[in-house]
Design a protein around this motif. Structure first.
Motif, PDB file in Angstrom:
ATOM      1  N   VAL A   1     -27.028  -1.225 -35.142  1.00  0.00           N
ATOM      2  CA  VAL A   1     -27.553  -2.080 -34.083  1.00  0.00           C
ATOM      3  C   VAL A   1     -26.875  -1.701 -32.770  1.00  0.00           C
ATOM      4  N   GLN A   2     -27.693  -1.542 -31.751  1.00  0.00           N
ATOM      5  CA  GLN A   2     -27.158  -1.244 -30.419  1.00  0.00           C
ATOM      6  C   GLN A   2     -27.617  -2.304 -29.433  1.00  0.00           C
ATOM      7  N   LEU A   3     -26.676  -2.752 -28.614  1.00  0.00           N
ATOM      8  CA  LEU A   3     -26.950  -3.762 -27.617  1.00  0.00           C
ATOM      9  C   LEU A   3     -26.569  -3.206 -26.252  1.00  0.00           C
ATOM     10  N   GLN A   4     -27.449  -3.339 -25.288  1.00  0.00           N
ATOM     11  CA  GLN A   4     -27.200  -2.835 -23.941  1.00  0.00           C
ATOM     12  C   GLN A   4     -27.392  -3.970 -22.956  1.00  0.00           C
ATOM     13  N   ALA A   5     -26.288  -4.434 -22.389  1.00  0.00           N
ATOM     14  CA  ALA A   5     -26.338  -5.541 -21.433  1.00  0.00           C
ATOM     15  C   ALA A   5     -26.443  -4.999 -20.016  1.00  0.00           C
ATOM     16  N   SER A   6     -27.127  -5.748 -19.182  1.00  0.00           N
ATOM     17  CA  SER A   6     -27.284  -5.360 -17.779  1.00  0.00           C
ATOM     18  C   SER A   6     -27.534  -6.596 -16.931  1.00  0.00           C
ATOM     19  N   GLY A   7     -27.479  -6.412 -15.608  1.00  0.00           N
ATOM     20  CA  GLY A   7     -27.836  -7.487 -14.698  1.00  0.00           C
ATOM     21  C   GLY A   7     -26.683  -8.155 -13.989  1.00  0.00           C
ATOM     22  N   GLY A   8     -25.458  -7.771 -14.323  1.00  0.00           N
ATOM     23  CA  GLY A   8     -24.319  -8.381 -13.659  1.00  0.00           C
ATOM     24  C   GLY A   8     -24.223  -7.940 -12.205  1.00  0.00           C
ATOM     25  N   GLY A   9     -23.311  -8.584 -11.486  1.00  0.00           N
ATOM     26  CA  GLY A   9     -23.124  -8.235 -10.087  1.00  0.00           C
ATOM     27  C   GLY A   9     -22.251  -9.235  -9.377  1.00  0.00           C
ATOM     28  N   LEU A  10     -22.230  -9.122  -8.063  1.00  0.00           N
ATOM     29  CA  LEU A  10     -21.460 -10.015  -7.201  1.00  0.00           C
ATOM     30  C   LEU A  10     -22.420 -10.988  -6.528  1.00  0.00           C
ATOM     31  N   VAL A  11     -22.098 -12.262  -6.612  1.00  0.00           N
ATOM     32  CA  VAL A  11     -22.962 -13.286  -6.028  1.00  0.00           C
ATOM     33  C   VAL A  11     -22.094 -14.390  -5.450  1.00  0.00           C
ATOM     34  N   GLN A  12     -22.598 -15.048  -4.436  1.00  0.00           N
ATOM     35  CA  GLN A  12     -21.868 -16.168  -3.853  1.00  0.00           C
ATOM     36  C   GLN A  12     -22.037 -17.420  -4.701  1.00  0.00           C
ATOM     37  N   ALA A  13     -21.092 -18.300  -4.601  1.00  0.00           N
ATOM     38  CA  ALA A  13     -21.191 -19.580  -5.307  1.00  0.00           C
ATOM     39  C   ALA A  13     -22.491 -20.278  -4.944  1.00  0.00           C
ATOM     40  N   GLY A  14     -23.143 -20.822  -5.949  1.00  0.00           N
ATOM     41  CA  GLY A  14     -24.438 -21.457  -5.761  1.00  0.00           C
ATOM     42  C   GLY A  14     -25.603 -20.525  -5.996  1.00  0.00           C
ATOM     43  N   GLY A  15     -25.329 -19.256  -6.124  1.00  0.00           N
ATOM     44  CA  GLY A  15     -26.378 -18.260  -6.328  1.00  0.00           C
ATOM     45  C   GLY A  15     -26.791 -18.139  -7.782  1.00  0.00           C
ATOM     46  N   SER A  16     -27.667 -17.173  -8.023  1.00  0.00           N
ATOM     47  CA  SER A  16     -28.231 -16.968  -9.358  1.00  0.00           C
ATOM     48  C   SER A  16     -28.169 -15.496  -9.751  1.00  0.00           C
ATOM     49  N   LEU A  17     -28.111 -15.277 -11.054  1.00  0.00           N
ATOM     50  CA  LEU A  17     -28.208 -13.940 -11.630  1.00  0.00           C
ATOM     51  C   LEU A  17     -28.954 -14.047 -12.952  1.00  0.00           C
ATOM     52  N   MET A  82     -28.867 -17.460 -15.015  1.00  0.00           N
ATOM     53  CA  MET A  82     -27.715 -18.238 -14.567  1.00  0.00           C
ATOM     54  C   MET A  82     -27.974 -18.742 -13.155  1.00  0.00           C
ATOM     55  N   THR A  83     -27.913 -20.035 -12.971  1.00  0.00           N
ATOM     56  CA  THR A  83     -28.134 -20.637 -11.661  1.00  0.00           C
ATOM     57  C   THR A  83     -26.925 -21.465 -11.261  1.00  0.00           C
ATOM     58  N   ASN A  84     -26.872 -21.823  -9.978  1.00  0.00           N
ATOM     59  CA  ASN A  84     -25.764 -22.626  -9.455  1.00  0.00           C
ATOM     60  C   ASN A  84     -24.419 -22.067  -9.937  1.00  0.00           C
ATOM     61  N   LEU A  85     -24.243 -20.790  -9.764  1.00  0.00           N
ATOM     62  CA  LEU A  85     -23.037 -20.132 -10.254  1.00  0.00           C
ATOM     63  C   LEU A  85     -21.795 -20.611  -9.516  1.00  0.00           C
ATOM     64  N   LYS A  86     -20.699 -20.662 -10.252  1.00  0.00           N
ATOM     65  CA  LYS A  86     -19.428 -21.123  -9.720  1.00  0.00           C
ATOM     66  C   LYS A  86     -18.386 -20.020  -9.885  1.00  0.00           C
ATOM     67  N   PRO A  87     -17.337 -20.049  -9.074  1.00  0.00           N
ATOM     68  CA  PRO A  87     -16.286 -19.030  -9.235  1.00  0.00           C
ATOM     69  C   PRO A  87     -15.721 -18.979 -10.657  1.00  0.00           C
ATOM     70  N   GLN A 121     -20.267  -7.141 -15.829  1.00  0.00           N
ATOM     71  CA  GLN A 121     -19.377  -7.937 -14.983  1.00  0.00           C
ATOM     72  C   GLN A 121     -20.179  -8.867 -14.081  1.00  0.00           C
ATOM     73  N   VAL A 122     -19.785 -10.131 -14.082  1.00  0.00           N
ATOM     74  CA  VAL A 122     -20.322 -11.122 -13.147  1.00  0.00           C
ATOM     75  C   VAL A 122     -19.169 -11.634 -12.303  1.00  0.00           C
ATOM     76  N   THR A 123     -19.311 -11.530 -11.003  1.00  0.00           N
ATOM     77  CA  THR A 123     -18.287 -12.005 -10.083  1.00  0.00           C
ATOM     78  C   THR A 123     -18.920 -12.983  -9.106  1.00  0.00           C
ATOM     79  N   VAL A 124     -18.364 -14.200  -9.063  1.00  0.00           N
ATOM     80  CA  VAL A 124     -18.874 -15.249  -8.188  1.00  0.00           C
ATOM     81  C   VAL A 124     -17.819 -15.537  -7.133  1.00  0.00           C
ATOM     82  N   SER A 125     -18.174 -15.313  -5.892  1.00  0.00           N
ATOM     83  CA  SER A 125     -17.233 -15.536  -4.794  1.00  0.00           C
ATOM     84  C   SER A 125     -17.408 -16.944  -4.234  1.00  0.00           C
ATOM     85  N   SER A 126     -16.299 -17.487  -3.766  1.00  0.00           N
ATOM     86  CA  SER A 126     -16.338 -18.864  -3.227  1.00  0.00           C
ATOM     87  C   SER A 126     -16.682 -18.865  -1.752  1.00  0.00           C
TER      88      SER A 126
END
Length: 126
Positions: A1-17, A82-87, A121-126
């Motif tokens: 079984v192989q799993l490939q995750a994607s879609g992470g990034g840098l977003v401001q608090a309150g944003g979505s990914l 993911m919505t309303n993201l927090k740090p 990686q998901v990074t949420v900035s304040s």
């Protein structure tokens, strides 16, 4: 079984990914799937899961109402909206897979899941 995750990034608090996990090497309709995350210096923690034959989707209390996990049967993928993201959501997010349906009391344990993706990686900035 192989799993490939994607879609992470840098977003401001309150944003979505939207994270995605492509599954190969397993019959997707028989695949039990989960998302976990791991922040620096912390253990890998449960985020969300679905089980075959179970209409429920399970969420950690910290993300319930903000995150939505879904399965795309046509493309053999699972998504985590993911919505309303927090740090505090900053972490490496991993998708996980298990062929045999886990009991509900075990789905929140990382030890339950057999196969893991490489993480995104998901990074949420304040």
């Amino acid at each position: 079984v192989q799993l490939q995750a994607s879609g992470g990034g840098l977003v401001q608090a309150g944003g979505s990914l939207r994270l995605s996990c492509a599954v190969s090497g397993s019959t997707f309709s028989l695949s039990n799937m989960a998302w976990f995350r791991q922040a620096p210096g912390k253990e890998r923690g449960f985020v969300s899961a679905t089980r075959t034959g179970d209409t429920n989707t399970y969420y950690a209390a910290s993300v319930k109402g903000r995150f939505t996990m879904s399965r795309d049967m046509a493309s053999n993928m699972v998504h985590l909206q993911m919505t309303n993201l927090k740090p505090d959501d900053t972490a490496v997010y991993y998708c996980a897979h298990k062929t045999n349906r886990p009991i509900s009391s075990a789905i929140r344990s990382a030890d339950t899941w057999s196969n893991w993706g490489q993480g995104t990686q998901v990074t949420v900035s304040s």
